[in-house]
Design an enzyme around this catalytic site. Structure first.
Site, PDB file in Angstrom:
ATOM      1  N   CYS A  75     -11.001  -6.075  29.399  1.00 57.07           N
ATOM      2  CA  CYS A  75     -10.283  -6.885  28.411  1.00 57.07           C
ATOM      3  C   CYS A  75     -11.028  -8.137  28.007  1.00 57.07           C
ATOM      4  CB  CYS A  75      -8.894  -7.244  28.927  1.00 57.07           C
ATOM      5  SG  CYS A  75      -8.931  -8.480  30.224  1.00 57.07           S
ATOM      6  N   ASP A  92     -30.411  26.885  50.272  1.00 54.30           N
ATOM      7  CA  ASP A  92     -28.975  26.921  50.535  1.00 54.30           C
ATOM      8  C   ASP A  92     -28.306  27.840  49.516  1.00 54.30           C
ATOM      9  OD1 ASP A  92     -26.678  26.367  51.788  1.00 54.30           O
ATOM     10  OD2 ASP A  92     -26.454  24.320  51.036  1.00 54.30           O
ATOM     11  N   CYS A 128     -13.969  -9.644  32.557  1.00 49.94           N
ATOM     12  CA  CYS A 128     -13.400  -8.328  32.835  1.00 49.94           C
ATOM     13  C   CYS A 128     -13.962  -7.308  31.832  1.00 49.94           C
ATOM     14  CB  CYS A 128     -11.885  -8.397  32.711  1.00 49.94           C
ATOM     15  SG  CYS A 128     -11.112  -6.774  32.773  1.00 49.94           S
ATOM     16  N   CYS A 160      -9.844 -10.233  37.415  1.00 50.43           N
ATOM     17  CA  CYS A 160      -9.633 -10.454  35.998  1.00 50.43           C
ATOM     18  C   CYS A 160      -8.408 -11.335  35.841  1.00 50.43           C
ATOM     19  CB  CYS A 160      -9.389  -9.102  35.321  1.00 50.43           C
ATOM     20  SG  CYS A 160      -8.596  -9.218  33.724  1.00 50.43           S
ATOM     21  N   LYS A 162     -35.472  25.473  53.573  1.00 48.84           N
ATOM     22  CA  LYS A 162     -34.380  26.399  53.865  1.00 48.84           C
ATOM     23  C   LYS A 162     -33.433  26.381  52.675  1.00 48.84           C
ATOM     24  CE  LYS A 162     -31.203  27.744  57.511  1.00 48.84           C
ATOM     25  NZ  LYS A 162     -30.030  28.004  56.699  1.00 48.84           N
ATOM     26  N   LYS A 219     -32.523  21.475  60.614  1.00 50.50           N
ATOM     27  CA  LYS A 219     -31.550  21.090  59.588  1.00 50.50           C
ATOM     28  C   LYS A 219     -31.625  19.594  59.294  1.00 50.50           C
ATOM     29  CE  LYS A 219     -28.454  23.946  58.529  1.00 50.50           C
ATOM     30  NZ  LYS A 219     -27.529  24.654  59.374  1.00 50.50           N
ATOM     31  N   CYS A 250      -4.471  -7.131  30.028  1.00 48.41           N
ATOM     32  CA  CYS A 250      -5.637  -6.304  30.361  1.00 48.41           C
ATOM     33  C   CYS A 250      -5.159  -4.861  30.484  1.00 48.41           C
ATOM     34  CB  CYS A 250      -6.242  -6.773  31.669  1.00 48.41           C
ATOM     35  SG  CYS A 250      -7.505  -5.660  32.304  1.00 48.41           S
ATOM     36  N   GLU A 289     -41.065  26.212  55.602  1.00 47.92           N
ATOM     37  CA  GLU A 289     -40.510  26.658  54.319  1.00 47.92           C
ATOM     38  C   GLU A 289     -39.160  25.995  54.086  1.00 47.92           C
ATOM     39  OE1 GLU A 289     -40.177  30.927  54.484  1.00 47.92           O
ATOM     40  OE2 GLU A 289     -42.111  31.155  55.496  1.00 47.92           O
ATOM     41  N   TYR A 294     -38.729  35.421  51.048  1.00 56.25           N
ATOM     42  CA  TYR A 294     -39.389  34.774  52.183  1.00 56.25           C
ATOM     43  C   TYR A 294     -39.633  35.667  53.381  1.00 56.25           C
ATOM     44  CZ  TYR A 294     -34.367  33.848  53.012  1.00 56.25           C
ATOM     45  OH  TYR A 294     -33.020  33.953  53.137  1.00 56.25           O
TER      46      TYR A 294
HETATM   47  S1  IVH Z   1     -36.124  33.652  57.367  1.00 55.65           S
HETATM   48  C1  IVH Z   1     -35.438  36.216  61.027  1.00 55.65           C
HETATM   49  N1  IVH Z   1     -36.698  31.828  55.581  1.00 55.65           N
HETATM   50  O1  IVH Z   1     -31.294  30.886  56.500  1.00 55.65           O
HETATM   51  C2  IVH Z   1     -35.538  35.159  59.998  1.00 55.65           C
HETATM   52  N2  IVH Z   1     -34.422  32.253  56.064  1.00 55.65           N
HETATM   53  O2  IVH Z   1     -30.163  30.711  59.223  1.00 55.65           O
HETATM   54  C3  IVH Z   1     -34.803  35.469  58.780  1.00 55.65           C
HETATM   55  N3  IVH Z   1     -32.841  30.930  54.717  1.00 55.65           N
HETATM   56  O3  IVH Z   1     -29.858  34.056  56.640  1.00 55.65           O
HETATM   57  C4  IVH Z   1     -34.621  34.364  57.840  1.00 55.65           C
HETATM   58  N4  IVH Z   1     -34.360  29.854  53.540  1.00 55.65           N
HETATM   59  O4  IVH Z   1     -30.109  32.961  54.354  1.00 55.65           O
HETATM   60  C5  IVH Z   1     -35.720  32.468  56.259  1.00 55.65           C
HETATM   61  N5  IVH Z   1     -37.351  30.278  53.995  1.00 55.65           N
HETATM   62  C6  IVH Z   1     -36.375  30.908  54.647  1.00 55.65           C
HETATM   63  C7  IVH Z   1     -35.023  30.670  54.406  1.00 55.65           C
HETATM   64  C8  IVH Z   1     -34.063  31.349  55.148  1.00 55.65           C
HETATM   65  C9  IVH Z   1     -33.061  30.040  53.738  1.00 55.65           C
HETATM   66  C10 IVH Z   1     -31.499  31.316  55.182  1.00 55.65           C
HETATM   67  C11 IVH Z   1     -31.237  32.780  55.166  1.00 55.65           C
HETATM   68  C12 IVH Z   1     -30.895  33.142  56.578  1.00 55.65           C
HETATM   69  C13 IVH Z   1     -30.491  31.828  57.153  1.00 55.65           C
HETATM   70  C14 IVH Z   1     -30.746  31.807  58.628  1.00 55.65           C
END
Ligand code: IVH
Length: 692
Positions: A417, A125, A414, A432, A123, A320, A438, A121, A232
């Site tokens: 100018c 931000d 340039c 230039c 992640k 990450k 200029c 999934e 999620y």
């Molecule tokens: S699951 C026990 N799923 O990542 C697992 N977290 O580093 C609970 N986050 O605090 C988290 N996308 O803010 C999960 N698809 C995703 C996520 C996700 C972003 C964030 C969330 C969490 C942090 C953990």
């Protein structure tokens, strides 16, 4: 405080209306935007005046009176929420190897050699939230806080468009969903644009914008911002009706919660890695920021067996993305023209968050670099940011070129100018030839002229000088010194109106007076600063010092240059042929001579006074600076050392006498220690150069 003894009812009414507005504005700035603009005393004065007026005219108390609002609007803290099932975090991994270790660890733990199915999934931000439903009714929202105690954001979640307040009544009696609140890249840019136009604080990245919008004590502000969310995972649930993560995601989807469409099921390592690669590549095209991928063991039975470490589950991990790189589109290559006419290409990028910082420009160095990397407008490019340096383009994703993009043609005229832009043999840079005609060069030279190491005019910053140039108020350095005269009220016979600088936005009589004082003060200038201020190519503060030291007076120097008498110049240790050539070229330009002659009528250049103190400890010694200096810039330190008769070198050798070590000094310091060279601190250096 204003005396209200004789105030009429009408006046009081007007005052109260004004105060209600002002105090509300100040409250919002203070409590909601964290940007107070009134000091405490002024704020108190307004409130006391309001109270006094209301005491005298109780029938005039307004519905929106600030006195009614105390405590309601100004709650300073969120209510705390106890999370019965803690919100955990995830361990991070950064490489394929670590991913393999993670999977192997799971198999070992389960004593199984079979492939394990995971979900992958994106992640998100943003900020995690938890939303509790009782009998299908949304009753409480919380942030993660420390994982066990969160902050009550019920009203704020309710203020997000589309947030479900009621679920169908077949959901478990207690049903807590968890997910992320975030802001799309588009909404983030729009918010920043709006804030900028209204002179309000802008956010560094969508995450901060989402946090700043969600964690608002006044949920009305949350409502004004475009926030999104998705789900999620879950928290406390009275009856678990799903057997896997995928089933959970499908279930909440049927309830009307958004889930990420990029969630996938992966049956082995290869599929996991494929999902990682593909998301990393498409990252720039996603409408929101993600900072990696979360892998979760799909089967709940297996999750249960795997259990938890202290703060993280054993069944999930966050993979990450490399933190400081990002992929984005190169929207344009803009050519900037610098003080000496150098044409520098700058990349205009589709703004993107790189390691927490919004990046919209990158440096392209020069013409050859663009060719070497085959960078074309419209390309998807990998950008990299390291520390505070200007972001760079690492490479081009040529395979992403869907249409024929023409090769970039570096301009030969340039862009500012229209004069020819030529590239000398052995030079990486195209320049230039327009000189001061200029506009770009003229403005950059003006900025250089007023900079700290040069005329150092307080109150005259880059922005002001740019505006002055654009409006024709200051075209050459000399014009700075006639500002005061031109600002005097025009008399009947004058056909040029006065400048009226005090009427400019943000200015006033006081700031104009201060500016003139600063300009007048700057008229007396040391020889080396004056030479530096001229902005001759390659002549920095250190060279300017050397010239001053050898020619003593500006007159000597200028006469020699005009006569093209280079003997003394090239005999100076530290001035090479190229530099000498540039200096002579500078004095060949009629423009430059005219500016200098004009300047000489207003400024007074102090003659070089020789070495200040031959008994100084650093006289005749060789110094090396390393690390970050905190009280001086590098060039200030350098010219100070030179002024005390020291030589400054860039590298440490057995010839070095002193190493001045600033903060975070690195290899030069180590080398000095190895060679047993005397190391002094910035403070000691300042002491040695204190007496003039
Ligand atoms: S699951 C026990 N799923 O990542 C697992 N977290 O580093 C609970 N986050 O605090 C988290 N996308 O803010 C999960 N698809 C995703 C996520 C996700 C972003 C964030 C969330 C969490 C942090 C953990």
């Amino acid at each position: 405080m204003i005396d209200i003894t004789n105030i009429t009812e009408d006046q009081a009414k007007q005052q109260l209306e004004y105060l209600a507005k002002e105090i509300e504005k100040a409250d919002i700035a203070y409590y909601q935007n964290d940007e107070p603009y009134l000091d405490d005393a002024s704020y108190d004065r307004l409130r006391r005046l309001n109270d006094a007026l209301e005491a005298k005219f109780p029938h005039l108390i307004r519905d929106d009176s600030p006195s009614k609002r105390v405590g309601a609007m100004v709650k300073s803290e969120f209510k705390k929420v106890e999370l019965s099932v803690p919100m955990l975090s995830l361990a991070d991994i950064f490489s394929e190897g670590e991913l393999k270790d993670f999977i192997a660890g799971i198999k070992r733990f389960l004593n199984s050699s079979e492939d394990i199915t995971f979900t992958s999934e994106p992640k998100m931000d943003g900020l995690s939230f938890s939303a509790l439903y009782q009998n299908g009714i949304f009753v409480r929202g919380s942030t993660r806080g420390d994982g066990r105690i969160g902050e009550d954001i019920t009203d704020n979640l309710k203020a997000i468009k589309g947030f479900p307040l009621f679920l169908n009544n077949k959901v478990p009696e207690i049903f807590e969903v968890r997910g992320e609140v975030f802001m799309s890249k588009k909404d983030f840019l729009a918010l920043n644009q709006k804030n900028e136009a209204e002179h309000k604080k802008t956010f560094a990245n969508p995450r901060n914008a989402a946090a700043g919008s969600l964690r608002q004590l006044d949920a009305r502000i949350t409502r004004e911002r475009n926030l999104s969310f998705l789900v999620y995972t879950w928290g406390e649930v009275s009856e678990i009706r799903w057997k896997s993560q995928v089933e959970f995601l499908d279930y909440v989807k049927t309830l009307g919660f958004p889930v990420n469409p990029y969630n996938k099921v992966c049956r082995n390592d290869t599929e996991l890695l494929e999902s990682f690669e593909s998301l990393m590549e498409n990252r720039a095209d996603l409408p929101y920021d993600i900072d990696g991928i979360v892998y979760k063991v799909n089967d709940l039975e297996l999750q249960k067996r795997l259990g938890f470490l202290t703060r993280t589950p054993r069944w999930a991990i966050a993979h990450k993305f490399p933190a400081e790189q990002a992929i984005t589109r190169l929207n344009n290559i803009r050519i900037q023209v610098g003080r000496t006419g150098a044409l520098t290409p700058v990349a205009d990028l589709e703004p993107i968050n790189v390691g927490g910082v919004l990046v919209s420009h990158a440096t392209l160095h020069n013409e050859d670099e663009i060719k070497r990397k085959d960078i074309r407008i419209g390309d998807m490019v990998v950008i990299q940011r390291a520390g505070d340096v200007i972001p760079q383009i690492v490479s081009v994703l040529t395979e992403k070129r869907t249409e024929m993009l023409p090769e970039f043609q570096f301009p030969t005229v340039c862009p500012e100018c229209g004069a020819h832009a030529i590239r000398e043999e052995d030079e990486a840079v195209r320049r230039c030839t327009g000189g001061l005609s200029c506009p770009a060069q003229a403005v950059e030279r003006l900025k250089h002229f007023i900079s700290r190491e040069a005329f150092n005019i307080e109150g005259l910053g880059d922005k002001v000088i740019e505006d002055f140039y654009k409006e024709g108020i200051v075209k050459t350095p000399y014009d700075i010194f006639t500002l005061e005269e031109r600002n005097r009220p025009a008399d009947l016979f004058s056909n040029t109106p006065a400048l009226n600088l005090e009427n400019r936005e943000g200015w006033g009589i006081k700031s104009v007076r201060k500016l003139f004082e600063a300009i007048n003060k700057s008229k007396k200038i040391s020889l080396q600063k004056f030479i530096y201020a001229l902005g001759i190519r390659l002549v920095g503060t250190a060279t300017a010092y050397l010239i001053a030291k050898h020619y003593h007076s500006f007159e000597n120097f200028m006469n020699a240059m005009i006569a093209q008498d280079l003997q003394l110049l090239i005999s100076i240790d530290g001035i090479g042929a190229a530099m000498a050539q540039d200096i002579v070229e500078f004095f060949k330009e009629q423009h430059n001579l005219e500016i200098i002659r004009n300047l000489l009528t207003v400024v007074s250049i102090e003659e070089f006074e020789g070495i200040a103190n031959t008994s100084s400890e650093i006289f005749g010694k060789t110094l090396v600076f390393t690390g970050t200096l905190t009280t001086l810039t590098r060039s200030e330190a350098k010219s100070k050392a030179l002024a005390f008769g020291a030589k400054v070198s860039g590298s440490v050798s057995t010839n070095t006498d002193y190493v001045v070590a600033g903060e975070n000094a690195g290899s030069k310091l180590t080398k000095a220690q190895e060679l047993g060279i005397k190391i002094i601190s910035e403070e000691e250096f300042n002491q040695m150069t204190a007496q003039v």
